[in-house]
Design a protein around this motif. Structure first.
Motif, short mmCIF file in Angstrom:
data_model
loop_
_atom_site.label_atom_id
_atom_site.label_comp_id
_atom_site.label_asym_id
_atom_site.label_seq_id
_atom_site.Cartn_x
_atom_site.Cartn_y
_atom_site.Cartn_z
N UNK A 107 12.19 13.84 2.37
CA UNK A 107 11.60 13.66 1.04
C UNK A 107 12.42 12.68 0.20
N UNK A 108 13.73 12.85 0.25
CA UNK A 108 14.60 11.96 -0.55
C UNK A 108 14.49 10.51 -0.06
N UNK A 116 0.81 -1.23 0.00
CA UNK A 116 0.00 0.00 0.00
C UNK A 116 0.83 1.27 0.00
N UNK A 117 2.11 1.16 0.32
CA UNK A 117 3.02 2.31 0.40
C UNK A 117 2.76 3.20 1.64
N UNK A 118 1.85 2.78 2.52
CA UNK A 118 1.58 3.58 3.73
C UNK A 118 2.82 3.61 4.62
N UNK A 119 3.13 4.78 5.17
CA UNK A 119 4.26 4.91 6.08
C UNK A 119 4.02 4.11 7.35
N UNK A 120 4.97 3.28 7.72
CA UNK A 120 4.85 2.44 8.92
C UNK A 120 5.83 2.86 10.01
N UNK A 121 6.93 3.47 9.60
CA UNK A 121 7.93 3.91 10.57
C UNK A 121 8.89 4.88 9.92
N UNK A 122 9.32 5.87 10.69
CA UNK A 122 10.32 6.83 10.21
C UNK A 122 11.37 6.97 11.30
N UNK A 123 12.63 6.78 10.92
CA UNK A 123 13.73 6.76 11.88
C UNK A 123 14.85 7.67 11.37
N UNK A 124 15.20 8.65 12.18
CA UNK A 124 16.17 9.63 11.71
C UNK A 124 17.23 9.92 12.76
N UNK A 125 18.44 10.14 12.28
CA UNK A 125 19.53 10.61 13.12
C UNK A 125 20.25 11.68 12.31
N UNK A 126 20.28 12.88 12.87
CA UNK A 126 20.87 13.99 12.14
C UNK A 126 20.52 15.31 12.81
N UNK A 143 -2.29 8.86 7.75
CA UNK A 143 -2.06 7.64 6.97
C UNK A 143 -1.52 7.93 5.57
N UNK A 144 -0.54 8.81 5.54
CA UNK A 144 0.09 9.16 4.27
C UNK A 144 0.97 8.02 3.76
N UNK A 145 1.20 8.03 2.48
CA UNK A 145 2.12 7.08 1.86
C UNK A 145 3.48 7.75 1.69
N UNK A 146 4.49 6.94 1.39
CA UNK A 146 5.81 7.49 1.11
C UNK A 146 5.74 8.41 -0.10
N UNK A 147 4.92 8.03 -1.10
CA UNK A 147 4.81 8.86 -2.29
C UNK A 147 4.17 10.21 -1.98
N UNK A 148 3.24 10.24 -1.01
CA UNK A 148 2.63 11.53 -0.62
C UNK A 148 3.71 12.52 -0.19
N UNK A 149 4.65 12.06 0.65
CA UNK A 149 5.73 12.94 1.12
C UNK A 149 6.67 13.28 -0.03
N UNK A 150 6.92 12.30 -0.87
CA UNK A 150 7.84 12.51 -2.00
C UNK A 150 7.32 13.57 -2.96
N UNK A 151 6.00 13.75 -3.03
CA UNK A 151 5.41 14.70 -3.96
C UNK A 151 5.11 16.06 -3.33
N UNK A 152 5.40 16.22 -2.02
CA UNK A 152 5.20 17.50 -1.34
C UNK A 152 6.46 18.35 -1.52
N UNK A 153 6.27 19.62 -1.88
CA UNK A 153 7.41 20.51 -2.07
C UNK A 153 8.04 20.86 -0.73
N UNK A 154 9.31 20.60 -0.58
CA UNK A 154 10.07 20.95 0.62
C UNK A 154 11.02 22.10 0.28
N UNK A 155 11.07 23.09 1.13
CA UNK A 155 11.94 24.25 0.89
C UNK A 155 13.40 23.82 0.74
N UNK A 156 14.11 24.53 -0.11
CA UNK A 156 15.53 24.24 -0.34
C UNK A 156 16.36 25.50 -0.02
#
Length: 467
Positions: free
Chosen positions: A453-454, A405-415, A432-445
């Motif tokens: 996003x990456x 389904x591509x639904x996000x199940x866990x996000x783990x970050x160190x940084x 209940x967003x999918x990974x693709x939902x985040x991938x298609x959202x514009x993030x400031x650069x």
């Protein structure tokens, strides 16, 4: 005096519960045994430790990193007393703020040890020994937790200390022995390592931050070693003794060989235990769990006694201030007839070292154990333009999504700023967003959040742009 609600304890769970009850029109009182409000978090936990973490990071950067930025300074001097004093100022501002919020919301606050006489009567015993009682239609137990110890190791609070004493030392240790590779120990170990202490962590398990995704522990271990912290993993502490100003700790290494360490302080950071002692729970028929001391509650956080609730560290689940806050709001709104909810799967965990560590949802280990089909994507901070600009190259963000389904199940970050960035992941997963939902959202650069996003792009079609 009769109240609609009496809250025992004024930590993050207790004071938030009291404020929400008052907002909902209930006549509310809080009973706090210590002179200042805010519980462990504001007085000897979250707030003072973060104050020292920030101060020590400034000092460390000035000594080690600013030259690379073209900033040269001479005669740099550590005023440790002033650093501790600033920490106390931050604590006072925070605890005074709670007192103001109580006044603003017309909450009566009583100082003294609260305990049950019966389920509707609370006894308050002051330091002077005087006792009075107040009446309550409903009661919320929010008494928090205390540092745990090892049964064979006596904490003298002078040389063998807990996190509480570690926040008020008069000097930077020359050699600090730290028992426990969990969140509390590593944060305080980071503080003193940055200030020049030789820190050695002795951990029973083969990893640090063991409750989080294992890859986070491996990456944090590398970063903290760069800071100069020494690690003895898979070592079993067998004892500690004090002679003069020297602590001698003994342990068994993975092969059973004896190891001896000497330091001027030994910080015991092996977790926390629920504080339910002397509450008179037996008088109302509540029996805490024998092993943990925690109070059993149902799905609505109500104990076996009708009208008596418990929240925060005294009940099941992670011992986190923000969990307690959410539970405080939940109970208040349930009492008012509303239908709130808490998604315990989406309560984030954070380690405030540098780099910071943050996590929400399921770990990869949990998904494997449950047999959930998943895919993962990760992206390193060293490939981020923003991270290169700030010299924060350690770490990564890892995304776990359902394979079908591509639904996000866990996000783990160190940084860098992971503690703040995890909120985007929590929000996305709550809806209940999918990974693709985040991938298609514009993030400031350029921002650190582009790494999230990456990582989602990597999880979606294995198509990260910048690596």
């Amino acid at each position: 005096m009769q109240y609609d609600v009496v809250v025992i304890g004024s930590g993050p769970g207790g004071y938030v519960a009291a404020i929400r009850c008052a907002q909902l029109g209930m006549k509310t009182a809080v009973v706090e045994r210590y002179p200042s409000y805010g519980g462990t978090c504001l007085n000897v936990g979250c707030i003072p430790s973060k104050a020292l973490l920030d101060s020590s990071e400034h000092y460390h950067n000035l000594e080690k990193n600013f030259k690379t930025h073209g900033i040269e300074a001479s005669g740099v001097k550590l005023d440790f007393g002033r650093m501790i004093a600033r920490k106390e100022e931050v604590v006072k501002q925070s605890t005074d703020g709670i007192a103001y919020l109580f006044r603003k919301n017309k909450i009566d606050a009583f100082q003294g040890h609260g305990s049950f006489v019966d389920k509707n009567t609370i006894s308050i015993k002051g330091e002077d020994g005087k006792e009075k009682t107040i009446q309550a239609k409903k009661v919320i137990i929010a008494t928090g937790s205390k540092p745990s110890s090892l049964p064979f190791l006596k904490i003298d609070k002078k040389r063998i200390i807990t996190s509480t004493e570690a926040l008020t030392l008069k000097e930077v240790p020359k050699n600090l022995i730290l028992i426990g590779g969990g969140i509390i120990g590593l944060e305080l170990g980071s503080v003193y390592a940055r200030l020049g202490a030789n820190v050695t962590v002795v951990e029973y398990l083969d990893t640090i931050i063991p409750t989080m995704d294992k890859q986070l522990g491996k990456e944090l271990l590398k970063s903290l070693k760069k800071l100069g912290i020494n690690f003895l993993l898979s070592h079993k502490v067998t004892g500690a003794s004090v002679k003069g100003k020297t602590v001698t700790l003994t342990a068994d290494d993975p092969k059973g060989n004896k190891v001896e360490l000497k330091g001027d302080y030994c910080l015991v950071a092996v977790g926390r235990s629920a504080y339910t002692r002397d509450l008179g729970l037996e008088k109302i028929g509540i029996q805490p769990e024998e092993k943990t001391g925690k109070v059993p509650v149902n799905e609505h956080l109500e104990t076996s006694v009708e009208g008596v609730y418990a929240i925060g560290d005294v009940i099941k689940g992670a011992m986190l201030a923000h969990k307690a806050e959410d539970e405080g709001v939940y109970v208040a709104e349930r009492m008012a007839g509303q239908k709130p909810h808490i998604n315990y799967n989406l309560i984030p965990g954070v380690v405030y070292t540098w780099p910071e560590v943050a996590s929400v949802g399921k770990t990869e280990e949990e998904l494997k154990e449950a047999g959930v089909p998943y895919k993962q994507g990760s992206f390193p901070f060293k490939a981020s333009g923003r991270a290169r600009a700030s010299m924060d190259l350690d770490g990564f963000i890892k995304v776990l999504a359902h394979k079908e389904t591509d639904e996000l199940l866990g996000v783990h970050m160190i940084g860098p700023r992971a503690a703040d960035m995890i909120a985007e992941a929590v929000t996305a997963m709550e809806f209940r967003a999918s990974a693709e939902d985040i991938a298609r959202i514009c993030h400031a650069h350029p921002t650190y959040t582009e790494v999230f996003r990456e990582a989602c792009l990597a999880a979606t079609d294995n198509r990260p742009i910048h690596i």
